[in-house]
Design a protein around this motif. Structure first.
Motif, mmCIF file in Angstrom:
data_model
loop_
_atom_site.group_PDB
_atom_site.id
_atom_site.type_symbol
_atom_site.label_atom_id
_atom_site.label_comp_id
_atom_site.label_asym_id
_atom_site.label_seq_id
_atom_site.Cartn_x
_atom_site.Cartn_y
_atom_site.Cartn_z
ATOM 1 N N GLU A 88 16.832 -6.933 6.450
ATOM 2 C CA GLU A 88 15.551 -6.209 6.714
ATOM 3 C C GLU A 88 14.320 -6.722 5.896
ATOM 4 O OE1 GLU A 88 13.882 -1.486 6.851
ATOM 5 O OE2 GLU A 88 15.145 -2.165 5.149
ATOM 6 N N GLY A 94 13.557 2.904 2.197
ATOM 7 C CA GLY A 94 14.811 2.617 2.396
ATOM 8 C C GLY A 94 15.734 3.354 3.780
ATOM 9 N N GLN A 113 7.239 -4.055 -3.392
ATOM 10 C CA GLN A 113 6.754 -3.159 -4.382
ATOM 11 C C GLN A 113 7.780 -2.453 -5.234
ATOM 12 O OE1 GLN A 113 3.490 -2.291 -4.739
ATOM 13 N NE2 GLN A 113 2.539 -2.756 -2.758
ATOM 14 N N LEU A 116 8.942 1.027 -4.926
ATOM 15 C CA LEU A 116 9.746 1.398 -3.817
ATOM 16 C C LEU A 116 11.217 0.649 -3.818
ATOM 17 C CD1 LEU A 116 7.091 0.902 -1.013
ATOM 18 C CD2 LEU A 116 7.922 3.079 -2.108
ATOM 19 N N GLY A 136 11.224 -8.798 -4.066
ATOM 20 C CA GLY A 136 10.760 -10.006 -3.781
ATOM 21 C C GLY A 136 10.010 -10.264 -2.618
ATOM 22 N N TYR A 139 8.750 -13.068 3.038
ATOM 23 C CA TYR A 139 8.591 -14.289 3.926
ATOM 24 C C TYR A 139 9.661 -15.235 3.584
ATOM 25 C CZ TYR A 139 3.740 -12.885 5.683
ATOM 26 O OH TYR A 139 2.769 -12.368 6.561
ATOM 27 N N CYS A 155 7.318 -4.392 8.626
ATOM 28 C CA CYS A 155 5.994 -4.536 8.665
ATOM 29 C C CYS A 155 5.334 -5.511 9.332
ATOM 30 C CB CYS A 155 5.652 -4.737 7.165
ATOM 31 S SG CYS A 155 6.716 -5.968 6.227
ATOM 32 N N VAL A 208 2.037 -0.966 8.531
ATOM 33 C CA VAL A 208 1.525 -1.669 7.314
ATOM 34 C C VAL A 208 1.655 -2.979 7.532
ATOM 35 C CG1 VAL A 208 1.567 0.591 6.088
ATOM 36 C CG2 VAL A 208 3.249 -1.283 5.768
ATOM 37 N N PRO A 209 0.804 -3.883 6.932
ATOM 38 C CA PRO A 209 0.938 -5.059 7.001
ATOM 39 C C PRO A 209 1.905 -5.754 6.068
ATOM 40 C CG PRO A 209 -0.991 -4.544 5.532
ATOM 41 C CD PRO A 209 -0.461 -3.230 6.216
ATOM 42 N N LEU A 211 2.465 -8.436 3.757
ATOM 43 C CA LEU A 211 1.812 -9.142 2.703
ATOM 44 C C LEU A 211 2.253 -10.332 1.931
ATOM 45 C CD1 LEU A 211 0.175 -5.703 1.056
ATOM 46 C CD2 LEU A 211 -0.894 -7.442 3.213
HETATM 47 N N1 SAH Z 1 11.834 0.184 6.449
HETATM 48 C C1 SAH Z 1 10.725 1.070 5.828
HETATM 49 C C2 SAH Z 1 9.371 0.928 6.389
HETATM 50 C C3 SAH Z 1 8.440 0.833 5.043
HETATM 51 S S1 SAH Z 1 6.812 0.034 5.617
HETATM 52 C C4 SAH Z 1 11.145 2.623 5.820
HETATM 53 O O1 SAH Z 1 12.076 2.896 6.540
HETATM 54 O O2 SAH Z 1 10.797 3.202 5.300
HETATM 55 C C5 SAH Z 1 7.041 -1.527 5.242
HETATM 56 C C6 SAH Z 1 7.115 -1.987 4.024
HETATM 57 O O3 SAH Z 1 7.096 -3.414 3.861
HETATM 58 C C7 SAH Z 1 6.268 -1.515 2.701
HETATM 59 O O4 SAH Z 1 7.036 -0.832 1.785
HETATM 60 C C8 SAH Z 1 5.710 -2.738 2.229
HETATM 61 O O5 SAH Z 1 5.437 -2.719 0.762
HETATM 62 C C9 SAH Z 1 6.690 -3.789 2.515
HETATM 63 N N2 SAH Z 1 6.139 -5.201 2.671
HETATM 64 C C10 SAH Z 1 5.148 -5.702 3.051
HETATM 65 N N3 SAH Z 1 4.923 -7.191 2.886
HETATM 66 C C11 SAH Z 1 6.131 -7.381 2.474
HETATM 67 C C12 SAH Z 1 6.923 -8.952 2.100
HETATM 68 N N4 SAH Z 1 6.015 -9.748 2.220
HETATM 69 N N5 SAH Z 1 7.900 -8.706 1.588
HETATM 70 C C13 SAH Z 1 8.877 -7.539 1.554
HETATM 71 N N6 SAH Z 1 8.072 -6.333 1.648
HETATM 72 C C14 SAH Z 1 7.069 -6.236 2.148
#
Ligand code: SAH
Length: 218
Positions: A88, A94, A113, A116, A136, A139, A155, A208-209, A211
């Protein structure tokens, strides 16, 4: 962390599951796992009352816990079976990872983050869920644990993340919301035994994007 799951919470959860059924979710494995995972534990205590509405909700670091309908929809589209290896991207609260783990999958999840990542590790531990969390860049995936049977991106990815396709096994499935704007198209990618890619689209959602790597972020 204390795990408290009162009859009140269970009742609210039963109602939520009924609502998901009415909205067209019929995958019993998904609904059973969502009935079993106490979603309120993924919320900060001041917001417990919001945990069983079918809505996305803000969590730390400006992120969101996905709407229950979206969690159910993505879990269903993934068509995963117990013991499959699932990656995931976007651990967030989580909750999604917990649902997949409860369904019997072996789950690896990545979050960019740190707050989180840390908080979700505590919840997995408290719920005794064997989810493997990583701090980490999603991507990059987790090449040392590949291949994965399933990849779930939670995301919004501006485009298909190529490295994640490489980490899918034969017959693998990836579910990924694609789109750089505020809306994304839920996309399902299947990698055939011949390595061919079959792509299908499943409606629009808001995430949310996704990133880039923090070390490269401006
Ligand atoms: N699956 C989560 C949804 C969280 S929202 C849940 O059940 O609560 C999406 C999450 O993707 C955010 O916490 C954001 O920080 C993370 N995210 C965004 N870009 C990312 C990346 N490149 N690598 C890892 N996490 C990323």
């Amino acid at each position: 962390m204390k795990v408290e799951d009162a009859p009140k919470h269970q009742g609210l959860r039963r109602r939520l599951i009924e609502e998901l059924r009415q909205k067209g979710i019929h995958n019993e494995q998904v609904l059973k796992a969502m009935m079993e995972v106490p979603r309120h534990l993924f919320f900060d205590s001041a917001f417990l009352d919001f945990a069983y509405a079918d809505k996305a909700f803000p969590i730390q670091a400006g992120q969101t816990i996905s709407q229950p309908y979206t969690v159910a929809f993505q879990s269903d589209l993934l068509a995963a079976k117990p013991r499959m290896h699932v990656l995931e991207i976007g651990t967030g609260s989580g909750y999604q990872a917990a649902v997949l783990s409860r369904m019997g999958m072996r789950v690896w999840t990545i979050e960019r983050q740190r707050a989180l990542y840390k908080r979700s590790q505590e919840i997995f531990k408290a719920l005794r869920l064997p989810v493997k969390g990583f701090y980490g860049d999603g991507y990059k995936g987790l090449p040392s644990f590949a291949p994965f049977d399933r990849v779930l991106v939670t995301c919004g990815a501006p485009e298909l993340p190529q490295k994640l396709i490489e980490q899918m096994g034969e017959g693998g499935v990836m579910v990924v919301p694609i789109g750089a704007g505020s809306e994304q198209v839920m996309t399902r990618i299947e990698k055939t035994a011949e390595g061919e890619i079959i792509q299908s689209e499943h409606g629009t959602f808001r995430f949310v994007p996704m990133l880039q790597d923090k070390s490269k972020a401006s």
